[in-house]
Design a protein around this motif. Structure first.
Motif, PDB file in Angstrom:
ATOM      1  N   PRO A 189      17.565  19.271   3.411  1.00  0.00           N
ATOM      2  CA  PRO A 189      17.805  20.017   4.655  1.00  0.00           C
ATOM      3  C   PRO A 189      16.512  20.245   5.438  1.00  0.00           C
ATOM      4  O   PRO A 189      15.417  20.245   4.862  1.00  0.00           O
ATOM      5  CB  PRO A 189      18.398  21.352   4.188  1.00  0.00           C
ATOM      6  N   GLU A 190      16.689  20.444   6.742  1.00  0.00           N
ATOM      7  CA  GLU A 190      15.556  20.561   7.666  1.00  0.00           C
ATOM      8  C   GLU A 190      14.547  21.624   7.211  1.00  0.00           C
ATOM      9  O   GLU A 190      13.343  21.401   7.233  1.00  0.00           O
ATOM     10  CB  GLU A 190      16.108  20.895   9.063  1.00  0.00           C
ATOM     11  N   SER A 191      15.062  22.785   6.803  1.00  0.00           N
ATOM     12  CA  SER A 191      14.161  23.890   6.447  1.00  0.00           C
ATOM     13  C   SER A 191      13.300  23.524   5.229  1.00  0.00           C
ATOM     14  O   SER A 191      12.112  23.834   5.185  1.00  0.00           O
ATOM     15  CB  SER A 191      14.967  25.156   6.174  1.00  0.00           C
ATOM     16  N   LEU A 192      13.910  22.856   4.259  1.00  0.00           N
ATOM     17  CA  LEU A 192      13.192  22.478   3.054  1.00  0.00           C
ATOM     18  C   LEU A 192      12.184  21.359   3.349  1.00  0.00           C
ATOM     19  O   LEU A 192      11.046  21.389   2.878  1.00  0.00           O
ATOM     20  CB  LEU A 192      14.203  21.997   1.998  1.00  0.00           C
ATOM     21  N   SER A 194      10.752  20.815   6.163  1.00  0.00           N
ATOM     22  CA  SER A 194       9.674  21.433   6.918  1.00  0.00           C
ATOM     23  C   SER A 194       8.680  22.114   5.988  1.00  0.00           C
ATOM     24  O   SER A 194       7.464  22.053   6.176  1.00  0.00           O
ATOM     25  CB  SER A 194      10.296  22.433   7.897  1.00  0.00           C
ATOM     26  N   GLU A 195       9.190  22.758   4.921  1.00  0.00           N
ATOM     27  CA  GLU A 195       8.310  23.417   3.963  1.00  0.00           C
ATOM     28  C   GLU A 195       7.510  22.389   3.157  1.00  0.00           C
ATOM     29  O   GLU A 195       6.307  22.536   2.969  1.00  0.00           O
ATOM     30  CB  GLU A 195       9.149  24.290   3.027  1.00  0.00           C
ATOM     31  N   GLU A 198       4.704  20.843   5.153  1.00  0.00           N
ATOM     32  CA  GLU A 198       3.960  21.787   5.994  1.00  0.00           C
ATOM     33  C   GLU A 198       2.461  21.481   6.059  1.00  0.00           C
ATOM     34  O   GLU A 198       1.882  21.437   7.146  1.00  0.00           O
ATOM     35  CB  GLU A 198       4.190  23.227   5.527  1.00  0.00           C
ATOM     36  N   GLU A 201       1.850  18.432   8.075  1.00  0.00           N
ATOM     37  CA  GLU A 201       2.101  18.681   9.506  1.00  0.00           C
ATOM     38  C   GLU A 201       0.946  19.449  10.146  1.00  0.00           C
ATOM     39  O   GLU A 201       0.490  19.103  11.238  1.00  0.00           O
ATOM     40  CB  GLU A 201       3.422  19.457   9.674  1.00  0.00           C
ATOM     41  N   TYR A 212      11.342  17.157  14.882  1.00  0.00           N
ATOM     42  CA  TYR A 212      12.424  17.015  13.908  1.00  0.00           C
ATOM     43  C   TYR A 212      13.710  16.805  14.703  1.00  0.00           C
ATOM     44  O   TYR A 212      14.099  17.669  15.492  1.00  0.00           O
ATOM     45  CB  TYR A 212      12.605  18.311  13.102  1.00  0.00           C
ATOM     46  N   PRO A 214      17.584  16.214  14.005  1.00  0.00           N
ATOM     47  CA  PRO A 214      18.681  16.030  13.065  1.00  0.00           C
ATOM     48  C   PRO A 214      19.824  15.222  13.679  1.00  0.00           C
ATOM     49  O   PRO A 214      20.198  15.442  14.831  1.00  0.00           O
ATOM     50  CB  PRO A 214      19.159  17.456  12.754  1.00  0.00           C
TER      51      PRO A 214
ATOM     52  N   PRO B  71      14.820  25.491  12.713  1.00  0.00           N
ATOM     53  CA  PRO B  71      13.912  26.256  11.857  1.00  0.00           C
ATOM     54  C   PRO B  71      12.497  25.687  11.806  1.00  0.00           C
ATOM     55  O   PRO B  71      11.650  26.212  11.099  1.00  0.00           O
ATOM     56  CB  PRO B  71      14.586  26.160  10.483  1.00  0.00           C
ATOM     57  N   THR B  72      12.230  24.622  12.581  1.00  0.00           N
ATOM     58  CA  THR B  72      10.932  23.949  12.459  1.00  0.00           C
ATOM     59  C   THR B  72       9.976  24.324  13.590  1.00  0.00           C
ATOM     60  O   THR B  72      10.380  24.927  14.586  1.00  0.00           O
ATOM     61  CB  THR B  72      11.144  22.423  12.428  1.00  0.00           C
ATOM     62  N   LYS B  73       8.721  23.926  13.405  1.00  0.00           N
ATOM     63  CA  LYS B  73       7.654  24.376  14.314  1.00  0.00           C
ATOM     64  C   LYS B  73       7.779  23.867  15.744  1.00  0.00           C
ATOM     65  O   LYS B  73       7.188  24.415  16.664  1.00  0.00           O
ATOM     66  CB  LYS B  73       6.299  23.921  13.753  1.00  0.00           C
ATOM     67  N   ASP B  74       8.540  22.770  15.921  1.00  0.00           N
ATOM     68  CA  ASP B  74       8.622  22.220  17.272  1.00  0.00           C
ATOM     69  C   ASP B  74       9.649  22.944  18.140  1.00  0.00           C
ATOM     70  O   ASP B  74       9.814  22.615  19.306  1.00  0.00           O
ATOM     71  CB  ASP B  74       8.917  20.704  17.221  1.00  0.00           C
ATOM     72  N   ARG B 108      24.499  25.942  -0.944  1.00  0.00           N
ATOM     73  CA  ARG B 108      23.069  25.841  -0.662  1.00  0.00           C
ATOM     74  C   ARG B 108      22.420  27.212  -0.652  1.00  0.00           C
ATOM     75  O   ARG B 108      21.516  27.479   0.148  1.00  0.00           O
ATOM     76  CB  ARG B 108      22.850  25.164   0.698  1.00  0.00           C
ATOM     77  N   LEU B 111      18.774  27.923  -0.363  1.00  0.00           N
ATOM     78  CA  LEU B 111      18.032  27.703   0.888  1.00  0.00           C
ATOM     79  C   LEU B 111      17.982  28.940   1.773  1.00  0.00           C
ATOM     80  O   LEU B 111      17.351  28.948   2.823  1.00  0.00           O
ATOM     81  CB  LEU B 111      18.672  26.555   1.683  1.00  0.00           C
ATOM     82  N   LEU B 114      14.485  30.566   2.670  1.00  0.00           N
ATOM     83  CA  LEU B 114      13.723  29.676   3.540  1.00  0.00           C
ATOM     84  C   LEU B 114      14.235  29.739   4.980  1.00  0.00           C
ATOM     85  O   LEU B 114      13.484  29.548   5.932  1.00  0.00           O
ATOM     86  CB  LEU B 114      13.883  28.249   2.995  1.00  0.00           C
ATOM     87  N   ASN B 115      15.534  30.009   5.135  1.00  0.00           N
ATOM     88  CA  ASN B 115      16.140  30.032   6.471  1.00  0.00           C
ATOM     89  C   ASN B 115      16.263  31.442   7.041  1.00  0.00           C
ATOM     90  O   ASN B 115      16.858  31.619   8.099  1.00  0.00           O
ATOM     91  CB  ASN B 115      17.515  29.361   6.434  1.00  0.00           C
TER      92      ASN B 115
END
Lengths: 417, 417
Positions: A189-192, A194-195, A198, A201, A212, A214, B71-74, B108, B111, B114-115
């Motif tokens: 998943p995106e959040s994981l 991203s971690e 990190e 990045e 990112y 999706p 959830p990402t930096k962008d 999940r 997660l 993280l979220n």
């Protein structure tokens, strides 16, 4: 150099027409290193058009407007441009000659007089003739800025941009290159993700940006950089990509492709495998995706859309008993459909879909949004289920089709067929 | 009430993704009488987002922004909103509970932590929970204006708009209705049509507007009016439509439908006719168009995509000699394909396409952009040719498919099958 696009048209604002021109123009400009910084979508009103020109000038050096150039009363772009540039509208003899040839070629010479106003242009404008419609493309250069007015019909816009505007801009300006590189990640998943990436990045050079994107359960990581030397940019991006390999290598299904159908093409060409489809709930979308790629005829031999369930029996050889016992939306029917397609088309790979896209349930009362899809590679077979109750009909067909192709890519990579 | 949309995302500006959200949102708002007056498409930068909010406030009372909530930096929309409204970001316990259930339902749970930031919202915001993703929808009401921030993924946006935002707006405001009515005209060019209906157009009441929307060689005349009573608006528009009948009646193929596939559905349902397809150059697009309509399973029984020419012979029964003599892109092959499809699927109607979509020529050196299509209705048959050299692959497939369906509509109307 920065570009701003203006999309003119009530049909876009009213939700009637999807604006695909902006997407095309932005993609072509990117190839020659001109980023689009904003898009204004405005109505067919003189004031709205003038206001958007004003705002666009503050943001960019190149303004490209599409739409509002038809011969009818609801099209007002030319008047808005005339007022904005305090210019006059004059009959251009070269454009008129072009128009004459345009109508004669189509055996419509009798329409020339009626369309004469289409040869009337701004006196300051440089004209790019339109080979596929009656409205010419006009360009005005003022105070170091360039403004281009194009018609709105996509198949008139595309050749004008590709064959005339882009070569003109590329030749006139010494431009930067924009290089992008896409990595496709699945199973995380995106959040994981991203971690996990990190520190990589955060260590990226300032002029390389990361997004990112999706798409279903695939995440596209896109790296973008801009500069004078395309080769150097590619080398620098590649260095960063290499560092990513030990971190998320196992989850990557493509280190360079973008669309799943392009990624699949690379693999199928390399492995020399052929594909056939047997579709029900995707209604042709799966074969449309496969054939949207130039060169797909070397591996895609054909498909069946067996929409009516009797056709699943008659053409694909699905057993009537299976349908009665399990209903048409079932793992078993998906499996028999892909079996039938593989046999009928004599391919290595066959893909099948069966489901209920809604808004109404099917004759067997299966739950809306349910889909089964089967993937067969030689004698390997795998069936999966998706449940997408909130999807509208067309999104459902597209999502299921994308997923089928993505799963096929994963199988082909992991199973080493 | 007027609406302004803000589409946030570098992937749109870079030409990577087509913005379909704006189209959907505008269409849904129109149904409850809220016109969209402008759309801003801006990058994922805090300043751009804030500037567009500022500009949007000057144009409308309702601002709907999509994108930039991942959830990402962008993704920076939340920060931009915080700064624009001088607000704080706080953890919302209700949203956190919703998020917890969302992840647990998908197995999940690991997660969630993280979220957690996805449950952090503007302190002023009212929250609409998102059932299909992790980013909630936030609404801020200030100085009589409403601003709504939505995620960017289309299948998250659609249910939020349809099930939550629209019911909220419709209930809160006593809104006008917007009524539109579309008439489809063929066999007459736009300039001539405009001349023929000029006195009718000039005599239209001020509050009924007319647009000309060309789609291939069909022109959609769209009448739009806004007011309190839907019934009255429809009556008034109908009066104007009636006046048009003696002027252009012979050229009208539909007095009310919009998409050609919807117009066809009305006719096929009424006449109780069934359809099958045999596609080559359209690669599945024709059956995709037919099946994009809910209820199409009553008349569309199925189709073949015979991409490889051997499949045309094996499955559709096209004669090898015809292919050798005339090449695969020929009137004769189109005709034999529709013949084969009618027999295979046992339908009243069969439609076939064969052509060269490019960018490369085919193995027979046929000219790029050439297509033949055959329409068979019981024992009637008609083959036509199209030449579209400037079309890209996907536009080509779509244009040819639309034309096939349009010609079928014309045949069914005129020949009284």
């Amino acid at each position: 150099m920065k570009a701003v696009l203006i999309t003119i048209g009530d049909e876009i604002l009213s939700g009637n027409t999807v604006d695909t021109n902006s997407n095309f123009i932005a993609g072509e400009l990117k190839k020659i290193g001109i980023p689009v910084v904003q898009i204004f979508t405005v109505s067919d009103e003189i004031e709205s058009i003038k206001n958007s020109l004003d705002a666009a000038f503050k943001l960019g050096d190149l303004v490209i407007a599409t739409g509002g150039l038809g011969p009818t009363k609801d099209d007002k772009t030319k008047t808005a441009f005339k007022e904005f540039f305090s210019d006059e509208i004059v009959l251009d003899s070269e454009t008129f000659d072009h128009l004459k040839k345009y109508f004669e070629k189509r055996n419509r010479g009798h329409l020339l007089e009626l369309n004469k106003p289409q040869a009337e242009v701004l006196s300051k404008a440089f004209i790019f003739q339109n080979e596929n419609g009656s409205a010419p493309c006009q360009m005005i250069q003022e105070n170091g800025k360039i403004v281009i007015s194009l018609p709105g019909v996509p198949y008139e816009v595309k050749p004008l941009i590709k064959d005339k505007i882009i070569p003109f801009l590329a030749q006139k300006f010494s431009l930067n290159h924009i290089v992008t590189h896409t990595i496709s990640v699945v199973g995380i998943p995106e959040s994981l993700l991203s971690e996990q990436i990190e520190s990589w990045e955060l260590a990226l050079p300032n002029d390389i940006s990361l997004s990112y994107l999706p798409v279903g359960n695939r995440i596209k990581l896109r790296l973008t950089a801009q500069g004078k030397s395309e080769e150097k940019l590619e080398q620098r991006i590649d260095q960063e990509v290499q560092k990513l390999k030990p971190i998320i290598g196992d989850n990557v299904i493509s280190w360079s492709g973008d669309n799943i159908e392009e990624i699949l093409k690379q693999i199928l060409d390399e492995k020399k495998l052929t594909v056939a489809t047997a579709e029900s709930c995707t209604g042709g979308e799966l074969s449309r995706l496969l054939t949207s790629i130039s060169g797909s005829s070397t591996y895609f031999l054909g498909g069946i859309v067996a929409y009516d369930y009797h056709k699943k029996i008659e053409i694909l050889g699905v057993s009537e008993k299976t349908i009665q016992d399990k209903t048409v939306v079932s793992e078993e029917v998906a499996e028999e459909m892909s079996f039938g397609a593989q046999k009928l088309f004599k391919t290595n790979i066959s893909l099948s879909t069966t489901g209920v896209s809604g808004p109404n349930s099917d004759e067997f009362n299966n739950e809306i949004g349910t889909a089964f899809y089967s993937i067969r590679v030689n004698d390997f077979e795998q069936t999966n289920r998706l449940h997408l109750p909130h999807f509208d009909r067309n999104d459902f067909a597209n999502f299921v089709s994308q997923r089928v192709l993505q799963d096929l890519v994963e199988i082909l990579i992991k199973e080493k067929y």
